[in-house]
Motif scaffolding. Structure first.
Motif, PDB file in Angstrom:
ATOM      1  N   GLY A 128      76.197  79.434  75.737  1.00 61.02           N
ATOM      2  CA  GLY A 128      76.643  78.060  75.897  1.00 61.02           C
ATOM      3  C   GLY A 128      75.584  77.010  75.620  1.00 61.02           C
ATOM      4  N   VAL A 129      74.401  77.426  75.203  1.00 62.68           N
ATOM      5  CA  VAL A 129      73.309  76.481  74.966  1.00 62.68           C
ATOM      6  C   VAL A 129      73.673  75.545  73.808  1.00 62.68           C
ATOM      7  CG1 VAL A 129      70.877  76.297  74.259  1.00 62.68           C
ATOM      8  CG2 VAL A 129      71.564  78.013  75.933  1.00 62.68           C
ATOM      9  N   GLY A 130      73.275  74.292  73.944  1.00 62.77           N
ATOM     10  CA  GLY A 130      73.545  73.287  72.914  1.00 62.77           C
ATOM     11  C   GLY A 130      74.996  72.858  72.887  1.00 62.77           C
ATOM     12  N   ASN A 131      75.667  72.946  74.038  1.00 67.34           N
ATOM     13  CA  ASN A 131      77.077  72.583  74.151  1.00 67.34           C
ATOM     14  C   ASN A 131      77.945  73.347  73.139  1.00 67.34           C
ATOM     15  OD1 ASN A 131      79.183  71.242  75.443  1.00 67.34           O
ATOM     16  ND2 ASN A 131      79.159  69.566  73.960  1.00 67.34           N
ATOM     17  N   GLY A 132      77.589  74.605  72.932  1.00 62.86           N
ATOM     18  CA  GLY A 132      78.366  75.469  72.036  1.00 62.86           C
ATOM     19  C   GLY A 132      77.735  75.677  70.672  1.00 62.86           C
ATOM     20  N   LYS A 133      76.610  75.036  70.403  1.00 64.90           N
ATOM     21  CA  LYS A 133      75.940  75.192  69.100  1.00 64.90           C
ATOM     22  C   LYS A 133      75.496  76.633  68.877  1.00 64.90           C
ATOM     23  CE  LYS A 133      72.164  73.560  66.229  1.00 64.90           C
ATOM     24  NZ  LYS A 133      70.963  72.743  66.145  1.00 64.90           N
ATOM     25  N   HIS A 134      74.951  77.270  69.897  1.00 61.44           N
ATOM     26  CA  HIS A 134      74.518  78.666  69.735  1.00 61.44           C
ATOM     27  C   HIS A 134      75.719  79.565  69.461  1.00 61.44           C
ATOM     28  CE1 HIS A 134      70.243  78.631  71.630  1.00 61.44           C
ATOM     29  NE2 HIS A 134      70.466  77.563  70.885  1.00 61.44           N
ATOM     30  N   CYS A 135      76.834  79.229  70.059  1.00 52.68           N
ATOM     31  CA  CYS A 135      78.075  79.977  69.836  1.00 52.68           C
ATOM     32  C   CYS A 135      78.576  79.772  68.414  1.00 52.68           C
ATOM     33  CB  CYS A 135      79.130  79.514  70.853  1.00 52.68           C
ATOM     34  SG  CYS A 135      80.780  80.192  70.619  1.00 52.68           S
ATOM     35  N   ASP A 136      78.664  78.532  67.997  1.00 58.03           N
ATOM     36  CA  ASP A 136      79.271  78.177  66.713  1.00 58.03           C
ATOM     37  C   ASP A 136      78.331  78.438  65.537  1.00 58.03           C
ATOM     38  OD1 ASP A 136      81.172  77.160  64.945  1.00 58.03           O
ATOM     39  OD2 ASP A 136      80.516  75.097  65.237  1.00 58.03           O
ATOM     40  N   VAL A 137      77.229  77.737  65.485  1.00 53.77           N
ATOM     41  CA  VAL A 137      76.295  77.844  64.368  1.00 53.77           C
ATOM     42  C   VAL A 137      75.463  79.131  64.470  1.00 53.77           C
ATOM     43  CG1 VAL A 137      74.368  76.712  63.171  1.00 53.77           C
ATOM     44  CG2 VAL A 137      76.202  75.336  64.165  1.00 53.77           C
ATOM     45  N   GLY A 138      75.071  79.483  65.691  1.00 55.13           N
ATOM     46  CA  GLY A 138      74.212  80.651  65.896  1.00 55.13           C
ATOM     47  C   GLY A 138      74.953  81.969  66.000  1.00 55.13           C
ATOM     48  N   LEU A 139      76.278  81.945  65.911  1.00 49.15           N
ATOM     49  CA  LEU A 139      77.127  83.153  65.919  1.00 49.15           C
ATOM     50  C   LEU A 139      77.044  83.957  67.211  1.00 49.15           C
ATOM     51  CD1 LEU A 139      76.352  84.403  62.305  1.00 49.15           C
ATOM     52  CD2 LEU A 139      78.265  82.971  63.029  1.00 49.15           C
ATOM     53  N   MET A 140      76.575  83.338  68.289  1.00 50.09           N
ATOM     54  CA  MET A 140      76.384  84.061  69.548  1.00 50.09           C
ATOM     55  C   MET A 140      77.679  84.088  70.355  1.00 50.09           C
ATOM     56  SD  MET A 140      72.547  82.959  70.710  1.00 50.09           S
ATOM     57  CE  MET A 140      72.436  84.222  71.976  1.00 50.09           C
ATOM     58  N   LYS A 141      78.613  84.887  69.868  1.00 54.06           N
ATOM     59  CA  LYS A 141      79.899  85.049  70.550  1.00 54.06           C
ATOM     60  C   LYS A 141      80.545  86.345  70.096  1.00 54.06           C
ATOM     61  CE  LYS A 141      82.866  82.640  67.230  1.00 54.06           C
ATOM     62  NZ  LYS A 141      83.893  81.595  67.094  1.00 54.06           N
ATOM     63  N   PHE A 142      81.354  86.907  70.982  1.00 60.63           N
ATOM     64  CA  PHE A 142      82.193  88.043  70.616  1.00 60.63           C
ATOM     65  C   PHE A 142      83.277  88.209  71.661  1.00 60.63           C
ATOM     66  CE2 PHE A 142      78.943  89.944  73.252  1.00 60.63           C
ATOM     67  CZ  PHE A 142      79.590  90.923  73.991  1.00 60.63           C
ATOM     68  N   GLY A 143      84.365  88.812  71.233  1.00 61.43           N
ATOM     69  CA  GLY A 143      85.473  89.109  72.127  1.00 61.43           C
ATOM     70  C   GLY A 143      85.767  90.593  72.108  1.00 61.43           C
ATOM     71  N   ILE A 144      86.152  91.127  73.261  1.00 63.76           N
ATOM     72  CA  ILE A 144      86.493  92.540  73.347  1.00 63.76           C
ATOM     73  C   ILE A 144      87.642  92.725  74.332  1.00 63.76           C
ATOM     74  CG2 ILE A 144      84.221  93.439  72.757  1.00 63.76           C
ATOM     75  CD1 ILE A 144      83.811  94.005  75.733  1.00 63.76           C
ATOM     76  N   LYS A 145      88.318  93.838  74.170  1.00 66.63           N
ATOM     77  CA  LYS A 145      89.320  94.266  75.149  1.00 66.63           C
ATOM     78  C   LYS A 145      89.089  95.757  75.373  1.00 66.63           C
ATOM     79  CE  LYS A 145      94.203  94.272  76.255  1.00 66.63           C
ATOM     80  NZ  LYS A 145      95.550  93.863  75.812  1.00 66.63           N
ATOM     81  N   PRO A 146      88.453  96.106  76.498  1.00 65.34           N
ATOM     82  CA  PRO A 146      88.177  97.521  76.762  1.00 65.34           C
ATOM     83  C   PRO A 146      89.479  98.283  77.003  1.00 65.34           C
ATOM     84  CG  PRO A 146      87.618  96.197  78.672  1.00 65.34           C
ATOM     85  CD  PRO A 146      88.001  95.243  77.587  1.00 65.34           C
ATOM     86  N   VAL A 147      89.422  99.565  76.735  1.00 68.19           N
ATOM     87  CA  VAL A 147      90.569 100.436  76.935  1.00 68.19           C
ATOM     88  C   VAL A 147      90.246 101.475  77.994  1.00 68.19           C
ATOM     89  CG1 VAL A 147      91.443 100.102  74.577  1.00 68.19           C
ATOM     90  CG2 VAL A 147      89.848 101.974  75.050  1.00 68.19           C
ATOM     91  N   VAL A 148      91.281 102.091  78.538  1.00 62.26           N
ATOM     92  CA  VAL A 148      91.105 103.143  79.535  1.00 62.26           C
ATOM     93  C   VAL A 148      90.734 104.420  78.790  1.00 62.26           C
ATOM     94  CG1 VAL A 148      92.248 104.529  81.296  1.00 62.26           C
ATOM     95  CG2 VAL A 148      92.713 102.076  81.142  1.00 62.26           C
ATOM     96  N   LYS A 149      89.716 105.081  79.275  1.00 61.76           N
ATOM     97  CA  LYS A 149      89.260 106.339  78.675  1.00 61.76           C
ATOM     98  C   LYS A 149      90.236 107.447  79.039  1.00 61.76           C
ATOM     99  CE  LYS A 149      84.864 108.030  77.642  1.00 61.76           C
ATOM    100  NZ  LYS A 149      83.482 108.187  78.041  1.00 61.76           N
ATOM    101  N   LYS A 150      90.758 108.127  78.060  1.00 62.66           N
ATOM    102  CA  LYS A 150      91.709 109.220  78.322  1.00 62.66           C
ATOM    103  C   LYS A 150      90.971 110.427  78.858  1.00 62.66           C
ATOM    104  CE  LYS A 150      94.861 107.534  74.967  1.00 62.66           C
ATOM    105  NZ  LYS A 150      96.207 107.463  74.977  1.00 62.66           N
ATOM    106  N   GLY A 151      91.636 111.132  79.731  1.00 58.43           N
ATOM    107  CA  GLY A 151      91.057 112.358  80.285  1.00 58.43           C
ATOM    108  C   GLY A 151      90.269 112.120  81.562  1.00 58.43           C
ATOM    109  N   CYS A 152      90.255 110.910  82.067  1.00 64.18           N
ATOM    110  CA  CYS A 152      89.515 110.629  83.312  1.00 64.18           C
ATOM    111  C   CYS A 152      90.458 110.615  84.479  1.00 64.18           C
ATOM    112  CB  CYS A 152      88.802 109.284  83.223  1.00 64.18           C
ATOM    113  SG  CYS A 152      87.369 109.348  82.156  1.00 64.18           S
TER     114      CYS A 152
END
Length: 152
Positions: A128-152
């Motif tokens: 969030g540094v730079g009011n989103g500049k690091h996110c936008d220009v610096g590419l410092m972002k990612f999204g994920i959706k973890p899944v349940v591991k089968k067999g546990c």
């Protein structure tokens, strides 16, 4: 009297089996959890494409732990933090205003900041540094959706 002794013995054995089963199931649930260093050897830094990194990282599971490692800020280096953004729209626009700060600029040093993925849901991370500049220009972002591991 013998019936009472047999009952107590059976009750103790039943309780022991239940506790043993519970302990072994808890162990299995967490045995497969991994610590995943965000960005691999690059760490959490300005200018590295984390969306690309996460797309190549393979499956991410519930109970895995993301570890954000970054340098302590100095007069010649950029500070970083870790935010959990509220939704996909905020992620796409790098709107960090409603994000929840998970780690400040000093929490990524040393062993790094650890975040456990506790459930199957979409998680959107950004700096969030730079009011989103690091996110936008610096590419410092990612999204994920973890899944349940089968067999546990």
């Amino acid at each position: 009297m013998e019936a009472l002794k047999a009952y107590r013995s059976w009750s103790f054995l039943s309780l022991f089996i239940v506790i043993l089963f519970w302990v072994s199931s808890v162990h299995v649930e967490y045995a497969g959890a991994r610590n995943i260093s965000v960005g691999g050897s690059e760490g959490w830094r300005y200018g590295y494409n984390y969306s690309d990194w996460i797309s190549k990282a393979g499956k991410i599971y519930v109970n895995d732990v993301l570890v954000f490692k970054y340098s302590i800020p100095t007069s010649s280096s950029l500070p970083h933090n870790v935010l959990l953004l509220k939704d996909k729209s905020s992620y796409k626009k790098c709107n960090v205003s409603g994000g929840i700060k998970l780690a400040d600029p000093t929490q990524g040093i040393g062993e790094g900041f650890a975040f456990k993925l506790k459930k199957v849901t979409n998680y959107y991370f950004a700096c969030g540094v730079g009011n989103g500049k690091h996110c936008d220009v610096g590419l410092m972002k990612f999204g994920i959706k973890p899944v349940v591991k089968k067999g546990c």
